[in-house]
Write a protein that holds these residues in place. Structure first.
Motif, mmCIF file in Angstrom:
data_model
loop_
_atom_site.group_PDB
_atom_site.id
_atom_site.type_symbol
_atom_site.label_atom_id
_atom_site.label_comp_id
_atom_site.label_asym_id
_atom_site.label_seq_id
_atom_site.Cartn_x
_atom_site.Cartn_y
_atom_site.Cartn_z
ATOM 1 N N GLU A 1 -22.616 -20.608 3.501
ATOM 2 C CA GLU A 1 -23.953 -20.504 2.903
ATOM 3 C C GLU A 1 -24.933 -19.774 3.806
ATOM 4 O OE1 GLU A 1 -25.916 -23.815 1.287
ATOM 5 O OE2 GLU A 1 -24.229 -24.426 0.054
ATOM 6 N N THR A 2 -24.780 -19.938 5.092
ATOM 7 C CA THR A 2 -25.644 -19.241 6.030
ATOM 8 C C THR A 2 -24.888 -19.081 7.341
ATOM 9 O OG1 THR A 2 -27.875 -19.195 6.988
ATOM 10 C CG2 THR A 2 -26.722 -21.300 7.007
ATOM 11 N N ALA A 3 -25.465 -18.312 8.244
ATOM 12 C CA ALA A 3 -24.836 -18.084 9.545
ATOM 13 C C ALA A 3 -25.863 -18.371 10.631
ATOM 14 C CB ALA A 3 -24.323 -16.654 9.657
ATOM 15 N N SER A 4 -25.411 -19.016 11.696
ATOM 16 C CA SER A 4 -26.326 -19.367 12.784
ATOM 17 C C SER A 4 -26.288 -18.359 13.918
ATOM 18 C CB SER A 4 -25.983 -20.760 13.327
ATOM 19 O OG SER A 4 -24.665 -20.786 13.813
ATOM 20 N N SER A 5 -25.243 -17.531 13.953
ATOM 21 C CA SER A 5 -25.170 -16.488 14.987
ATOM 22 C C SER A 5 -24.556 -15.241 14.370
ATOM 23 C CB SER A 5 -24.339 -16.964 16.182
ATOM 24 O OG SER A 5 -23.039 -17.349 15.769
ATOM 25 N N LEU A 6 -25.305 -14.145 14.438
ATOM 26 C CA LEU A 6 -24.870 -12.911 13.787
ATOM 27 C C LEU A 6 -24.805 -11.766 14.781
ATOM 28 C CD1 LEU A 6 -27.120 -14.417 11.640
ATOM 29 C CD2 LEU A 6 -25.932 -12.817 10.148
ATOM 30 N N SER B 1 -12.865 -3.967 10.656
ATOM 31 C CA SER B 1 -12.829 -4.420 12.049
ATOM 32 C C SER B 1 -14.001 -5.332 12.412
ATOM 33 C CB SER B 1 -12.807 -3.215 12.999
ATOM 34 O OG SER B 1 -13.986 -2.435 12.854
ATOM 35 N N ALA B 2 -15.005 -5.428 11.526
ATOM 36 C CA ALA B 2 -16.179 -6.256 11.831
ATOM 37 C C ALA B 2 -15.808 -7.720 12.011
ATOM 38 C CB ALA B 2 -17.214 -6.110 10.718
ATOM 39 N N ALA B 3 -14.793 -8.183 11.294
ATOM 40 C CA ALA B 3 -14.388 -9.585 11.420
ATOM 41 C C ALA B 3 -13.893 -9.881 12.828
ATOM 42 C CB ALA B 3 -13.308 -9.911 10.397
ATOM 43 N N GLN B 4 -13.075 -8.984 13.372
ATOM 44 C CA GLN B 4 -12.567 -9.181 14.724
ATOM 45 C C GLN B 4 -13.696 -9.084 15.746
ATOM 46 O OE1 GLN B 4 -9.653 -10.168 15.686
ATOM 47 N NE2 GLN B 4 -10.073 -10.011 17.878
ATOM 48 N N LEU B 5 -14.637 -8.156 15.540
ATOM 49 C CA LEU B 5 -15.773 -8.031 16.453
ATOM 50 C C LEU B 5 -16.603 -9.313 16.470
ATOM 51 C CD1 LEU B 5 -16.983 -4.401 15.576
ATOM 52 C CD2 LEU B 5 -15.707 -5.135 17.605
ATOM 53 N N ALA B 6 -16.794 -9.907 15.302
ATOM 54 C CA ALA B 6 -17.568 -11.147 15.228
ATOM 55 C C ALA B 6 -16.856 -12.273 15.957
ATOM 56 C CB ALA B 6 -17.813 -11.520 13.770
ATOM 57 N N ARG B 7 -15.544 -12.385 15.764
ATOM 58 C CA ARG B 7 -14.788 -13.452 16.441
ATOM 59 C C ARG B 7 -14.841 -13.282 17.955
ATOM 60 N NH1 ARG B 7 -11.281 -12.848 11.894
ATOM 61 N NH2 ARG B 7 -10.060 -11.263 12.988
ATOM 62 N N GLU B 8 -14.697 -12.071 18.422
ATOM 63 C CA GLU B 8 -14.722 -11.830 19.870
ATOM 64 C C GLU B 8 -16.081 -12.167 20.480
ATOM 65 O OE1 GLU B 8 -13.602 -7.771 20.224
ATOM 66 O OE2 GLU B 8 -11.457 -8.137 19.865
ATOM 67 N N ALA B 9 -17.156 -11.979 19.699
ATOM 68 C CA ALA B 9 -18.504 -12.263 20.203
ATOM 69 C C ALA B 9 -18.916 -13.716 19.978
ATOM 70 C CB ALA B 9 -19.509 -11.330 19.524
ATOM 71 N N GLY B 10 -18.072 -14.484 19.280
ATOM 72 C CA GLY B 10 -18.423 -15.869 18.984
ATOM 73 C C GLY B 10 -19.444 -15.996 17.878
ATOM 74 N N ALA B 11 -19.528 -14.995 16.998
ATOM 75 C CA ALA B 11 -20.495 -15.003 15.902
ATOM 76 C C ALA B 11 -19.832 -15.500 14.632
ATOM 77 C CB ALA B 11 -21.063 -13.601 15.691
ATOM 78 N N ASP B 12 -20.630 -16.109 13.763
ATOM 79 C CA ASP B 12 -20.110 -16.541 12.459
ATOM 80 C C ASP B 12 -20.651 -15.674 11.333
ATOM 81 O OD1 ASP B 12 -22.696 -17.399 12.541
ATOM 82 O OD2 ASP B 12 -22.279 -19.486 12.043
ATOM 83 N N GLY B 13 -21.203 -14.517 11.674
ATOM 84 C CA GLY B 13 -21.686 -13.582 10.672
ATOM 85 C C GLY B 13 -21.983 -12.245 11.316
ATOM 86 N N VAL B 14 -22.200 -11.238 10.469
ATOM 87 C CA VAL B 14 -22.536 -9.901 10.971
ATOM 88 C C VAL B 14 -23.726 -9.373 10.178
ATOM 89 C CG1 VAL B 14 -20.182 -9.358 11.689
ATOM 90 C CG2 VAL B 14 -20.925 -8.758 9.372
ATOM 91 N N THR B 15 -24.411 -8.407 10.779
ATOM 92 C CA THR B 15 -25.502 -7.719 10.103
ATOM 93 C C THR B 15 -25.288 -6.220 10.246
ATOM 94 O OG1 THR B 15 -27.901 -7.417 10.012
ATOM 95 C CG2 THR B 15 -26.945 -7.875 12.165
#
Length: 366
Positions: A101-106, A118-132
């Motif tokens: 529903e929402t993301a606390s770290s993008l 590739s954005a999914a892998q970048l988010a996981r590596e950065a510890g993010a649960d979303g992207v902008t």
């Protein structure tokens, strides 16, 4: 002459002729035996006799064939229930996971990372649960082929299948926010039909030489809301508006702006922006897409010399505020202005994600 004498063996006893009475007695005896047999059969077969509209029916155990039980190794398939019934949803293929529903770290990523996945892998590596991702920049350039009439100059070099590619990405499980520059738009703002003008009726430019469209222009508002609707239809979870109001002193000198309702209504900027945000929120509501604003704390709090936003408009139409600077000071400014639930709704912008922070945060650079 000597008479011959017959022995006792030469004579046969006379039995008489069979009469009709004899035959009738025999028939009566046979019928009596058949009646007795029938009565006996009725007593024996009574448990297996049923009376139906078609007459008597017998269900004799020695005429019934018992179906063999199917074994685990047999080639039998037993179907129970209505064969025409719809399949149980639990038996169908599971749907792809939906974004939260929402993301606390993008994490801010380039458009190419969405298009190639590739954005999914970048988010996981950065510890993010979303992207902008930026979908409309200050130059007015779009990331997809829009159907809006005013977008003709903003889609040069954009692939035809860009919208379908973004839609495909948004069907995944990564929360995605779209960044959209509103009124700072070089492509559309350079046109005299839509630009902010100076007191001499020239096109106004900010400190970096960029042109802005007129926020009060109905065609400009319709264009931006149309773009936001298309983004919502593509499945973006959140739309973050940049340059969503009139320019401020931080953007450039305002002294040479022509005042007036159709250009720069000094002292009455807030109603124009409130109306624009209300329309945008209404357009996004059917899709469940969040509407957010990015900017400095004092601008979002409406504490500038020419405020174009009020806390009432934020509380009524805006889901989140993306703000740079010290979080404590930012919240203090917003809460003092009357922004409700500022702590939950404020996304702190930073150059890197802080894994120890529990507050909403985002990386704003690409």
């Amino acid at each position: 002459m000597r008479r011959s004498q017959k022995s006792q063996f030469d004579y046969h006893s006379y039995r008489g002729r069979t009469t009709l009475t004899d035959w009738l007695k025999r028939i009566a005896l046979i019928l009596a035996l058949l009646v007795l047999a029938a009565v006996a059969a009725l007593f024996v077969l009574q448990p297996f006799t049923s009376y139906t509209d078609g007459g008597l029916q017998w269900d004799l155990p020695f005429f019934s064939r018992q179906e063999p039980e199917s074994s685990a190794s047999g080639n039998y398939t037993i179907v129970e229930g209505d064969p025409n019934a719809q399949p149980d949803a639990s038996q169908e293929e599971p749907a792809p996971p939906a974004a939260p529903e929402t993301a606390s770290s993008l994490l801010s990523v380039p458009l190419s990372a969405l298009l190639d996945g590739s954005a999914a892998q970048l988010a996981r590596e950065a510890g993010a649960d979303g992207v902008t991702v930026t979908v409309k920049d200050d130059a007015g350039a779009l990331a997809w082929q829009s159907e809006q009439p005013l977008a003709a100059q903003a889609m040069e070099g954009v692939p035809e299948d860009s919208a379908s590619a973004l839609t495909q990405w948004n069907q995944g499980d990564v929360y995605t926010a779209a960044r959209l520059s509103c009124f700072r738009d070089e492509a559309l703002g350079s046109s005299m039909d839509y630009t902010l003008r100076t007191s001499s009726d020239y096109r106004w430019q900010d400190g970096e030489g960029a042109h802005w469209t007129t926020p009060s222009n109905p065609a400009v508002q319709e264009y931006l809301i149309g773009l936001m609707t298309e983004l919502a239809q593509m499945g973006f979870d959140e739309i973050v508006l940049e340059h969503w109001g009139y320019p401020t002193q931080a953007d450039g000198s305002l002294s040479n702006l022509k005042t007036g309702e159709d250009n720069y209504p000094a002292g009455a900027l807030a109603p124009v922006i409130s109306h624009f945000l209300a329309q945008a929120a209404q357009a996004l509501e059917p899709y469940g897409t969040k509407l957010s604003l990015a900017g400095e704390a004092d601008v979002l709090a409406g504490s500038g010399a020419e405020p174009c936003l009020t806390a009432d408009a934020v509380n009524a139409h805006v889901d989140r505020l993306w703000v740079p600077g010290d979080r404590g000071q930012v919240l203090s400014v917003l809460e003092a202005a009357g922004v409700e639930n500022a702590g939950e709704r404020t996304v702190s912008l930073a150059e890197a994600l802080d894994p120890s922070s529990q507050a909403p945060q985002a990386v704003w650079n690409e």
